[in-house]
Design a protein around this motif. Structure first.
Motif, PDB file in Angstrom:
ATOM      1  N   TYR A   1      37.659  -1.933   6.975  1.00  0.00           N
ATOM      2  CA  TYR A   1      36.362  -1.319   6.682  1.00  0.00           C
ATOM      3  C   TYR A   1      35.303  -2.360   6.381  1.00  0.00           C
ATOM      4  CZ  TYR A   1      37.497  -2.202   1.788  1.00  0.00           C
ATOM      5  OH  TYR A   1      37.821  -2.810   0.607  1.00  0.00           O
ATOM      6  N   ARG A   2      35.722  -3.520   5.937  1.00  0.00           N
ATOM      7  CA  ARG A   2      34.735  -4.544   5.588  1.00  0.00           C
ATOM      8  C   ARG A   2      33.990  -5.046   6.811  1.00  0.00           C
ATOM      9  NH1 ARG A   2      39.434  -5.564   2.839  1.00  0.00           N
ATOM     10  NH2 ARG A   2      39.347  -5.311   0.581  1.00  0.00           N
TER      11      ARG A   2
ATOM     12  N   MET B   1      42.947  10.601   0.585  1.00  0.00           N
ATOM     13  CA  MET B   1      41.848  10.316   1.508  1.00  0.00           C
ATOM     14  C   MET B   1      42.237  10.833   2.891  1.00  0.00           C
ATOM     15  SD  MET B   1      40.919   6.575   0.066  1.00  0.00           S
ATOM     16  CE  MET B   1      39.241   6.406   0.618  1.00  0.00           C
TER      17      MET B   1
ATOM     18  N   PHE C   1      30.191   4.767   9.869  1.00  0.00           N
ATOM     19  CA  PHE C   1      31.243   5.779  10.004  1.00  0.00           C
ATOM     20  C   PHE C   1      31.400   6.272  11.441  1.00  0.00           C
ATOM     21  CE2 PHE C   1      31.525   5.863   5.439  1.00  0.00           C
ATOM     22  CZ  PHE C   1      32.842   6.197   5.226  1.00  0.00           C
TER      23      PHE C   1
ATOM     24  N   PHE D   1      33.725   3.276  -0.879  1.00  0.00           N
ATOM     25  CA  PHE D   1      35.008   3.446  -0.204  1.00  0.00           C
ATOM     26  C   PHE D   1      36.131   2.832  -1.035  1.00  0.00           C
ATOM     27  CE2 PHE D   1      38.109   2.192   3.118  1.00  0.00           C
ATOM     28  CZ  PHE D   1      38.341   3.436   3.685  1.00  0.00           C
ATOM     29  N   GLU D   2      35.871   1.624  -1.541  1.00  0.00           N
ATOM     30  CA  GLU D   2      36.878   0.957  -2.372  1.00  0.00           C
ATOM     31  C   GLU D   2      37.162   1.760  -3.636  1.00  0.00           C
ATOM     32  OE1 GLU D   2      35.371  -2.972  -2.972  1.00  0.00           O
ATOM     33  OE2 GLU D   2      35.984  -3.630  -0.976  1.00  0.00           O
TER      34      GLU D   2
ATOM     35  N   ARG E   1      37.005   4.961  -3.903  1.00  0.00           N
ATOM     36  CA  ARG E   1      37.830   6.116  -3.576  1.00  0.00           C
ATOM     37  C   ARG E   1      39.278   5.717  -3.307  1.00  0.00           C
ATOM     38  NH1 ARG E   1      35.848   8.686   1.081  1.00  0.00           N
ATOM     39  NH2 ARG E   1      34.285   7.079   1.410  1.00  0.00           N
TER      40      ARG E   1
ATOM     41  N   PRO F   1      25.924  -3.326   3.323  1.00  0.00           N
ATOM     42  CA  PRO F   1      26.836  -2.718   2.352  1.00  0.00           C
ATOM     43  C   PRO F   1      27.390  -1.370   2.822  1.00  0.00           C
ATOM     44  CG  PRO F   1      24.575  -2.488   1.604  1.00  0.00           C
ATOM     45  CD  PRO F   1      24.527  -3.336   2.829  1.00  0.00           C
ATOM     46  N   LEU F   2      26.781  -0.800   3.867  1.00  0.00           N
ATOM     47  CA  LEU F   2      27.224   0.526   4.302  1.00  0.00           C
ATOM     48  C   LEU F   2      28.286   0.432   5.400  1.00  0.00           C
ATOM     49  CD1 LEU F   2      23.926   2.610   4.409  1.00  0.00           C
ATOM     50  CD2 LEU F   2      25.508   2.249   2.519  1.00  0.00           C
ATOM     51  N   ILE F   3      29.178   1.420   5.401  1.00  0.00           N
ATOM     52  CA  ILE F   3      30.189   1.508   6.451  1.00  0.00           C
ATOM     53  C   ILE F   3      29.603   2.280   7.624  1.00  0.00           C
ATOM     54  CG2 ILE F   3      32.408   2.567   7.068  1.00  0.00           C
ATOM     55  CD1 ILE F   3      33.355   2.036   4.242  1.00  0.00           C
TER      56      ILE F   3
ATOM     57  N   SER G   1      29.112   3.751   1.419  1.00  0.00           N
ATOM     58  CA  SER G   1      29.155   2.284   1.338  1.00  0.00           C
ATOM     59  C   SER G   1      30.580   1.772   1.231  1.00  0.00           C
ATOM     60  CB  SER G   1      28.363   1.798   0.122  1.00  0.00           C
ATOM     61  OG  SER G   1      29.074   2.139  -1.048  1.00  0.00           O
ATOM     62  N   LYS G   2      30.735   0.480   1.504  1.00  0.00           N
ATOM     63  CA  LYS G   2      32.029  -0.172   1.340  1.00  0.00           C
ATOM     64  C   LYS G   2      32.459  -0.125  -0.133  1.00  0.00           C
ATOM     65  CE  LYS G   2      30.986  -2.921   5.329  1.00  0.00           C
ATOM     66  NZ  LYS G   2      30.485  -4.155   5.925  1.00  0.00           N
TER      67      LYS G   2
END
Lengths: 366, 504
Positions: free
Chosen positions: B359-360, B348, B370, A222-223, A225, B366-368, A218-219
């Motif tokens: 990434y937003r 990372m 990938f 990610f933030e 991390r 809510p998921l990226i 999720s975003k």
């Protein structure tokens, strides 16, 4: 001293954590074997007994998983905070706070139907754990107060509070002698899943899978991390560190609080020792999982099996101390070997990074 | 008789030669300036004298006696004391405790120690209160504690590494009086500085380093003027970088910075009323010696640091009140000076770093997504020729050039209108430098307005359409790189009056 030292690897050893765990296990079992031989036992026989007790039957599995539930959730609580570089040492106290809040919900609505009561108790427990973490979270986010100290100290407060409750206002009037709280309503007991395992196994599995996935994909995760990798990088891409610290520490507390709620099912009533050290064990689980929420479940099951196996061989005439030493050796071995996934040994004649190290040393000396 | 004699000092680090036969001679009872640009090898040479580094070749003599220091304690015992820019004091200890730490008698009485420290301070005019805890002290007072520490250990040679950088003008003047008192007692003071005026006021002689070598030794400061000093520090114009000719038509203003003032935590104005504009397709260079406000200026424009007053606009939209993220989405890209740790997250992997800005927008919920992230990373890696072993491994193993192309490429990925590039080629090898400079020129040709902050004058002359010079937080001169000389720009960098150098 002799010129040997550790140098950081450019890249972490691929698959290193699994390898480290395996090597640590083998080394520990070898040391344990020596102890067992000295004590007059066959190591092979004892180790097979341990494996059988942990995984040999559905009943064995149910026992192992029952141990893995609090280990996994407490480990997740620590790892969620740890993945952004925060140390929640207060899972122990948050478990107690969760248990207090869960009991309180049960006292308010003793006549509610089972599923509703259990749901409300667990939600209450999570809120209780989260509330105990709120103070350290605010202090860290807004004042920069070290969360290690504050969460650690609150363990003591939580312990004294539960002691006061079971000795005072929540004392069962019918109890004679040793003061205890009254039993929870019957319908608050968690339904059995199989053998000795109750549905807490399913709840924990669901929480671990959802969080493991969410943290990785999720975003939000990610933030987390980015902030864990570098606070300045997080500010650079416009992540509010204060809000992040606040939400992550409270969430960490809530997950630990949930453990407290689930533990009520095992103890039937709130007792002083409701947390039983699970919160501290969670720190070890999280460390072995390298603070990755997705790695916690596997570590928790392995750790749970070790505990079950250790208890089983005590019944085989192996001194309790040896069983405990073997458990400790495995953890020590795995944690020790984990160092080599990110570091390597450099000999005395190697040049790489030597200047930096000698400079660091001399700066300390000056 | 010389107090200090460094002769033929070589010091190599992996990939860098910091000192290439540098020498330094300091007379007893004198204040000696060591001058040089960043990277000229001043700090390394001083660390050799202070016993922090062992030279690969060369000799160190004190009062004519050859020395072999293997650790700083050896140098201290031989009478060399060093005051670093970053003070090494324990904040919760008192002045006396810090001064005596590590060299106190076995049995000590607090009051007699405080009395002794007080007397020592008195003798050299170092105003301090021996019983106060260090965290309560100003930067100037802390520096005096550091000097006291060295005097307590009976330092005959005192090295001050850019001592005035953290001081107010009054504190700097007081430091000058202190060094004069010490010199009058026969001690030698080595004063590392970039600033001509204070070198002329505080010092007797000066030695200039460039590229790890000594290019002028023990000049009398009376013979030094801004032009001469700049020439020595910067060198003759060498034709290493060709002027990059672009057929740019500088268009409308894309970046407007008006009267920005930034204060540090001590309340000093580190950016002092700076105004500048960058047009479409224009490269505006900012020259200056490190620590003259370039970093806080860049941070303030990018929204990483709060400006006390002033406004910033991008294509006529006032972005002053916006946070870093919103500024970025208004077309402001930023390649910060610290590429690792600010611009990139070292733990990372390449994919994560490639999508750190956007990434937003990858994935609706809510998921990226990938999959999308990987293709973004792959296109950056291909377009900017970034050599990564595996995209799913932490960045830590990549070379500086690859890291910088990843960072610059990512910042340009969302087609910004303005790019702030701070020290974009610092520490890179020749090919790495060229690759980044090519990208900057190409982007300017495509219409991006670029604010290029650099300490490399050659780079600034090669790339800039206009060149601004910062000194002590202010823009002190504007030059046309086609007509200005390096000496003029160097003089402005060294703090000569703007009117002398402003050739516009």
């Amino acid at each position: 001293m002799f010129g040997f030292r550790l140098a950081k690897r450019d890249q972490a050893l691929p698959g290193g954590q699994v390898l480290a765990f395996g090597i640590g296990l083998i080394v520990a079992l070898a040391f344990g074997a020596v102890l067992l031989v000295v004590a007059g036992h066959s190591p092979v026989e004892i180790y097979l007994k341990m494996a059988d007790a942990a995984f040999g039957s559905p009943q064995a599995w149910s026992t192992t998983l029952t141990q893995a539930v609090p280990l996994g959730l407490a480990g997740l609580a620590v790892a969620v905070a740890g993945s952004m570089g925060l140390w929640n040492i207060g899972a122990e106290g948050q478990i107690i706070a969760g248990a207090i809040a869960g009991s309180w919900v049960a006292r308010l609505g003793p006549d509610l139907p089972g599923p509703m009561l259990i749901t409300l108790m667990l939600i209450g427990a999570a809120i209780g754990g989260g509330l105990l973490a709120l103070g350290p979270a605010i202090a860290r986010a807004h004042l920069g107060v070290n969360e290690i100290i504050t969460t650690l100290m609150l363990n003591e407060i939580a312990l004294r509070t539960v002691r006061y409750l079971v000795n005072g206002p929540w004392k069962d009037p019918t109890s004679i002698g040793f003061p205890v709280a009254p039993e929870l309503p019957e319908q608050a007991a968690l339904p059995t899943l199989f053998e000795r395992a109750d549905i807490s196994v399913l709840i924990a599995a669901a929480v671990l899978i959802v969080f493991g996935f969410y943290a990785a994909r999720s975003k939000w995760g990610f933030e987390l991390r980015i902030a864990g990798s570098s606070e300045k990088a997080a500010e650079y891409v416009g992540i509010s560190l204060k809000r992040k610290i606040l939400t992550v520490l409270v969430l960490s507390g809530a997950i630990a609080g949930l453990v407290g709620g689930l533990r009520l099912g095992a103890t039937d009533r709130i007792v002083e020792g409701v947390a039983e050290g699970w919160g501290f064990a969670g720190i070890i689980v999280a460390a072995l999982a390298l603070m990755r929420p997705s790695g916690v479940a596997a570590v928790a099951i392995a750790f749970g099996a070790l505990r079950v196996g250790g208890v089983a061989i005590k019944g085989q005439g192996v001194p309790a101390s040896i069983a405990e030493i073997i458990q400790a050796l495995v953890l020590l071995g795995a944690l020790g070997a984990a160092v080599f996934t990110t570091y390597r040994i450099v000999g005395p004649n190697s040049n790489s990074g030597g200047d930096a190290t000698s400079r660091d040393m001399s700066e300390v000396a000056s | 008789m010389t107090a200090v004699e460094l002769d033929g000092i070589w010091k190599r680090f992996p990939g860098v030669i910091a000192n290439a036969g540098a020498s330094l001679t300091v007379a007893p009872g004198s204040v000696h300036a060591v001058l040089g640009e960043n990277g000229a090898g001043k700090t390394t040479l001083m660390n050799v004298l202070a016993g922090v580094y062992r030279p690969d070749e060369g000799t160190v003599r004190l009062d004519g006696v050859e020395q072999s220091f293997s650790k700083p304690a050896d140098a201290i015992a031989a009478g060399v004391g060093m005051v670093y820019q970053e003070f090494r004091l324990i904040p919760t200890f008192t002045v006396t405790e810090n001064v005596a730490l590590g060299s106190a008698p076995a049995v000590l009485s607090k009051s007699s120690m405080e009395k002794q420290v007080g007397e020592l301070a008195e003798r050299f005019g170092l105003h301090t209160e021996p019983g106060r805890e260090v965290w309560q002290l100003s930067m100037g007072e802390r520096q005096r504690v550091e000097i006291l520490k060295a005097l307590w250990r009976n330092a005959q040679v005192l090295i001050l590494d850019e001592p005035t950088a953290v001081l107010t003008p009054n504190e700097a003047a007081e430091l000058g009086r202190i060094t004069a008192t010490m010199a009058a007692e026969g001690r030698s003071i080595i004063f590392i500085s970039h600033k001509l005026d204070e070198v002329k006021t505080f010092c007797d002689e000066a030695t200039v380093l460039r590229g790890g070598k000594t290019v002028a030794s023990s000049l009398s400061v009376d013979d030094l003027d801004a032009g001469r000093m700049a020439e020595l520090m910067v060198g003759e114009a060498t034709a290493v970088s060709q002027r990059r000719v672009r057929t740019t038509v500088v268009g409308e203003r894309v970046l407007d910075v008006d009267n920005i003032i930034v204060h540090d935590i001590h309340g000093r104005a580190v950016v002092n009323d700076v105004s500048l504009v960058v047009g479409r397709g224009e490269i505006v260079g900012i020259a200056g010696v490190a620590g003259n406000g370039q970093r806080p200026l860049a941070d303030a424009i990018a929204g990483l640091r709060q400006a006390s007053t002033g406004t910033v606009s991008v294509t006529h939209t006032d972005i002053t009140g916006m946070d870093a993220r919103t500024r970025n989405s208004h077309g402001l890209a930023y390649v910060p000076e610290d590429r690792i740790g600010v611009g990139l997250a070292p733990r990372m992997n390449a994919i994560d770093n490639a999508i750190m800005r956007n990434y937003r927008t990858l994935g609706d919920g809510p998921l990226i997504d990938f999959g999308q992230a990987e293709s973004r990373a792959a296109s950056l890696i291909e377009r900017y020729n970034i050599k990564v072993g595996r995209v799913d491994q932490p960045l830590a193993g990549l070379s500086g050039g690859n890291l910088q192309r990843l960072l610059v490429g990512r910042e340009l990925d969302d087609e910004p209108v303005v790019l702030i590039a701070a020290q974009p080629t610092r520490g890179l090898d020749v090919q790495g430098v060229k690759a980044i400079q090519d990208i900057l020129v190409e982007q300017a040709t495509d219409g991006v307005g670029i604010l290029l902050i650099s300490e490399d004058l050659e780079e600034l002359f090669a790339l800039s359409d206009r060149l601004l010079v910062m000194h002590e937080g202010a823009v002190v001169g504007e030059f046309d790189p086609d007509t200005a000389t390096r000496q003029e720009v160097g003089a402005a960098m060294a703090g000569a009056h703007a009117s002398e150098g402003s050739a516009h």
